[in-house]
Structures are given as structure tokens and as C-alpha cells.
Design an enzyme around this catalytic site. Structure first.
Site, PDB file in Angstrom:
ATOM      1  N   SER A 162     -51.588   6.161  -6.212  1.00 41.81           N
ATOM      2  CA  SER A 162     -52.236   6.091  -4.903  1.00 41.81           C
ATOM      3  C   SER A 162     -52.564   4.661  -4.504  1.00 41.81           C
ATOM      4  O   SER A 162     -52.897   3.818  -5.353  1.00 41.81           O
ATOM      5  CB  SER A 162     -53.536   6.908  -4.944  1.00 41.81           C
ATOM      6  OG  SER A 162     -54.335   6.670  -3.800  1.00 41.81           O
ATOM      7  N   GLU A 212     -55.182   3.881  -3.202  1.00 43.93           N
ATOM      8  CA  GLU A 212     -56.602   3.678  -3.497  1.00 43.93           C
ATOM      9  C   GLU A 212     -56.795   2.888  -4.784  1.00 43.93           C
ATOM     10  O   GLU A 212     -57.888   2.390  -5.050  1.00 43.93           O
ATOM     11  CB  GLU A 212     -57.322   5.018  -3.589  1.00 43.93           C
ATOM     12  CG  GLU A 212     -57.461   5.746  -2.260  1.00 43.93           C
ATOM     13  CD  GLU A 212     -58.455   5.084  -1.307  1.00 43.93           C
ATOM     14  OE1 GLU A 212     -59.404   4.444  -1.794  1.00 43.93           O
ATOM     15  OE2 GLU A 212     -58.273   5.217  -0.083  1.00 43.93           O
ATOM     16  N   TYR A 253     -62.149   8.172  -8.030  1.00 41.61           N
ATOM     17  CA  TYR A 253     -60.795   8.658  -7.798  1.00 41.61           C
ATOM     18  C   TYR A 253     -59.781   7.537  -8.001  1.00 41.61           C
ATOM     19  O   TYR A 253     -58.773   7.695  -8.704  1.00 41.61           O
ATOM     20  CB  TYR A 253     -60.672   9.228  -6.384  1.00 41.61           C
ATOM     21  CG  TYR A 253     -59.243   9.502  -5.963  1.00 41.61           C
ATOM     22  CD1 TYR A 253     -58.565  10.610  -6.441  1.00 41.61           C
ATOM     23  CD2 TYR A 253     -58.585   8.640  -5.078  1.00 41.61           C
ATOM     24  CE1 TYR A 253     -57.244  10.857  -6.052  1.00 41.61           C
ATOM     25  CE2 TYR A 253     -57.277   8.888  -4.690  1.00 41.61           C
ATOM     26  CZ  TYR A 253     -56.610   9.995  -5.178  1.00 41.61           C
ATOM     27  OH  TYR A 253     -55.316  10.238  -4.797  1.00 41.61           O
TER      28      TYR A 253
END
Length: 324
Positions: free
Chosen positions: A125, A127, A149
Site C-alpha cells: 500500500s 500508506e 495499518y
């Protein structure tokens, strides 16, 4: 020719549903892994239930992963399952780590022990970049996650690299930037915007409450991104790839574009609410997918305006259907 078999974890999610459609169109046998729960949420794949095989297993349960691989002998595994809602990762950081980080290790270990010839895709990801060190972000940009996360995804990413290098597995990670669609969960800001715009247009409410309007994201269309996943596993050598549009837009731009679709002025309806501010937000994510373009021949088919229009029009139909 033997029919290829693909195992998808997270098949009931946005990406899993589009990937299942994509692989079925290519004549794969698709096996979807679903968790053992008392309530089965399958609305995204309801139209596929007679075409896919669903098996119960869990990324928290090593034995179940061995069993599902032994029973179905997939040639490809797409590990899309995760606790992926970022605010929830602050509320449940240990569970997020168990699923999103250690769950990857359990699956890789099952592949190594049962059939090392399986080609493995890990859903990494954007992120992971978090507090970005450079703009745009590439496969070489250092990670600085800003949420549990994101931190869990960093672990999942590097353990995939580790198994590739240590055990010679065909293991790839796709560093996917934000990708949206009408199947996005209502808790995500893009879908929250498109659905509430539809409700406002149809007179069901007047306001849309959002958090930080100045956060920038690189938003693409989910069906374009699952195509990139498949392309990674068709190459001669495993590698990691950024998948992104290369364009960045503010949340306020997404909101404006969504209200424009229904001929409303977003400034008359959007209000900021501190409840939706993240504890440690990521300000600017924009990816450089040059490597994916060069090696995979991949590029996005739907642009930002088309994405927003697609989502709003789908939610206009959904809201009208619910009202009928």
C-alpha cells in the site's frame, strides 16, 4: 491445457470482487477464501456465487491456510485480505498487525511448505510511504508509515521480499496507491462523498461532514489496478511495482468534482468535522508507475473525472433504488 487456479484472499472486498471477475473472464478457476463468521457479507460477489468456489480459512490460522492450498492446488495466490480501514487500525492495532502483517507470513509459509512453485501476490500500500521522503514516490522511496495499518503493510511488504530472496519464491508486491470504485466501502472518504452527494441531490439530507479537506491522494480506478496485479504474476521474474496514476488531488477537489456531477455547489453542503481528523495524517501521496508501464505495459484506463462520475452515478442509482 490445464485450467489455471487462482486463490484470492479478501474476495468479498472491492479488489477481490473485481479480480475474481477479471480472472473468470480469462478462464481461471477462482477459489475465494472467506473467514469463518456467523454472518457472510457477500454483496460484492453475489453475482459470482455460481462461478467461484468459496472456502473458509483465516489468515490467523496457519492450519487452515495449509489445508486450502493442499485442497485446491492454486497456481497463483492473490493476498488481498487485510484490516484495511486506517482509523480502525488505531483502535485495534494488535488485530491489524496479526492480520495485515503476520497473516502475510502465515500465507507465505504455507506456500513454502505445500507448493513453492505457486506465484504469490502481496497487496502492499502507498500508506507505507506515510510521511513521504520524496515526491513522487517510487519503488525505491523509503517508508515512513503514519498508522498501524501502514506499519503492518511495511512488514507484509518486506516479509514478501524476504521469502522471495531466502526461498526463491515467485513473490511480488504491488504498492498500490488509492483506488476507488462504486464497490468501495462506505467508511472510505471517496465513497462517503459519492454516496452523500447522491443523498443530498435527492433531498434526503443537506450536509456532508468531512475531515481534513487539504489531504492529497493519487486516486485511480480499482478495475485498472487488479489488472496490474495479474500482470505482475505473468512476468518471467518476480518484482515489486508501484501502481498509480501519477496525479494528485485534494479531498476538496474530489468533493467539488462529485457535486459538479449533479450540478450542485459543494461549498453549500460540505462542513468540516474534527471527529474525522486522523491522529497522524498522511498529507501527500502521488506515485510514479513508470516501472509498471515499462515492464508490465500497464497504464490506467479511467481518469480522475471519469472515476468521480462513475462513483456518483452509481450511487445516484443506488439511492433511488433504496427510495423506491
Amino acid at each position: 491445457m490445464t485450467q489455471p487456479v487462482a486463490l484470492i484472499t479478501g474476495i468479498t472486498g472491492q479488489d477481490g470482487s473485481y479480480l475474481a471477475e477479471f480472472l473468470l473472464a480469462k478462464a481461471y478457476k477462482v477459489v475465494g477464501m472467506v473467514r469463518r463468521t456467523s454472518v457472510f457479507h457477500h454483496h460484492r460477489i453475489e453475482h459470482l456465487l455460481d462461478q467461484v468456489v468459496l472456502e473458509q480459512a483465516d489468515l490467523l490460522d496457519q492450519t487452515s491456510l495449509h489445508s486450502i492450498i493442499r485442497n485446491h492446488r492454486p497456481s497463483e495466490i492473490y493476498n488481498l485480505a487485510a484490516q484495511s480501514f486506517i482509523p480502525a487500525s488505531f483502535e485495534a492495532p494488535v488485530l491489524t498487525g496479526e492480520t495485515t502483517a503476520l497473516g502475510v507470513t502465515r500465507m507465505l509459509e504455507a506456500v513454502r511448505e505445500v507448493d513453492p512453485s505457486i506465484r504469490f501476490y502481496q497487496a502492499s500500500s502507498s500508506e507505507m510511504f506515510g510521511k513521504v521522503r520524496e515526491v513522487p514516490q517510487t519503488e525505491q522511496t523509503p517508508f515512513h508509515p503514519r498508522s498501524p495499518y501502514g506499519a503492518a503493510k511495511v512488514y507484509g511488504h518486506w516479509i514478501t521480499v524476504n521469502y522471495r530472496e531466502a526461498y526463491d519464491l515467485f513473490a511480488c508486491s504491488g504498492i498500490l496507491f488509492n483506488h476507488e470504485s462504486p464497490r468501495r466501502g462506505m467508511e472510505f472518504v471517496t465513497r462517503k462523498i459519492s454516496y452523500n452527494v447522491a443523498c443530498i441531490k435527492q433531498g434526503l439530507q443537506q450536509e456532508l461532514a468531512l475531515g481534513n479537506l487539504d489531504t492529497s491522494r493519487d486516486w485511480g480506478y480499482a478495475p485498472d489496478y487488479v489488472r496490474a496485479m495479474w500482470l505482475m504474476l505473468q512476468q518471467d521474474e518476480p518484482d515489486d511495482y508501484v501502481v498509480a496514476t501519477g496525479e494528485t488531488h485534494l479531498i476538496r477537489e474530489f468533493a467539488k468534482a462529485a457535486f459538479d456531477v449533479v450540478d450542485l455547489d459543494w461549498r453549500n453542503h460540505v462542513v468540516q468535522d474534527e471527529r474525522f481528523m486522523r491522529e497522524a495524517d498522511v498529507d501527500l501521496l502521488v506515485g510514479d508507475a513508470a516501472k509498471a508501464g515499462r515492464k508490465l505495459g500497464w497504464e490506467p484506463a479511467l481518469d480522475f473525472a471519469g472515476l468521480v462520475t462513475t462513483m456518483v452515478e452509481a450511487d445516484m442509482e443506488l439511492v433511488a433504488f433504496k427510495r423506491a
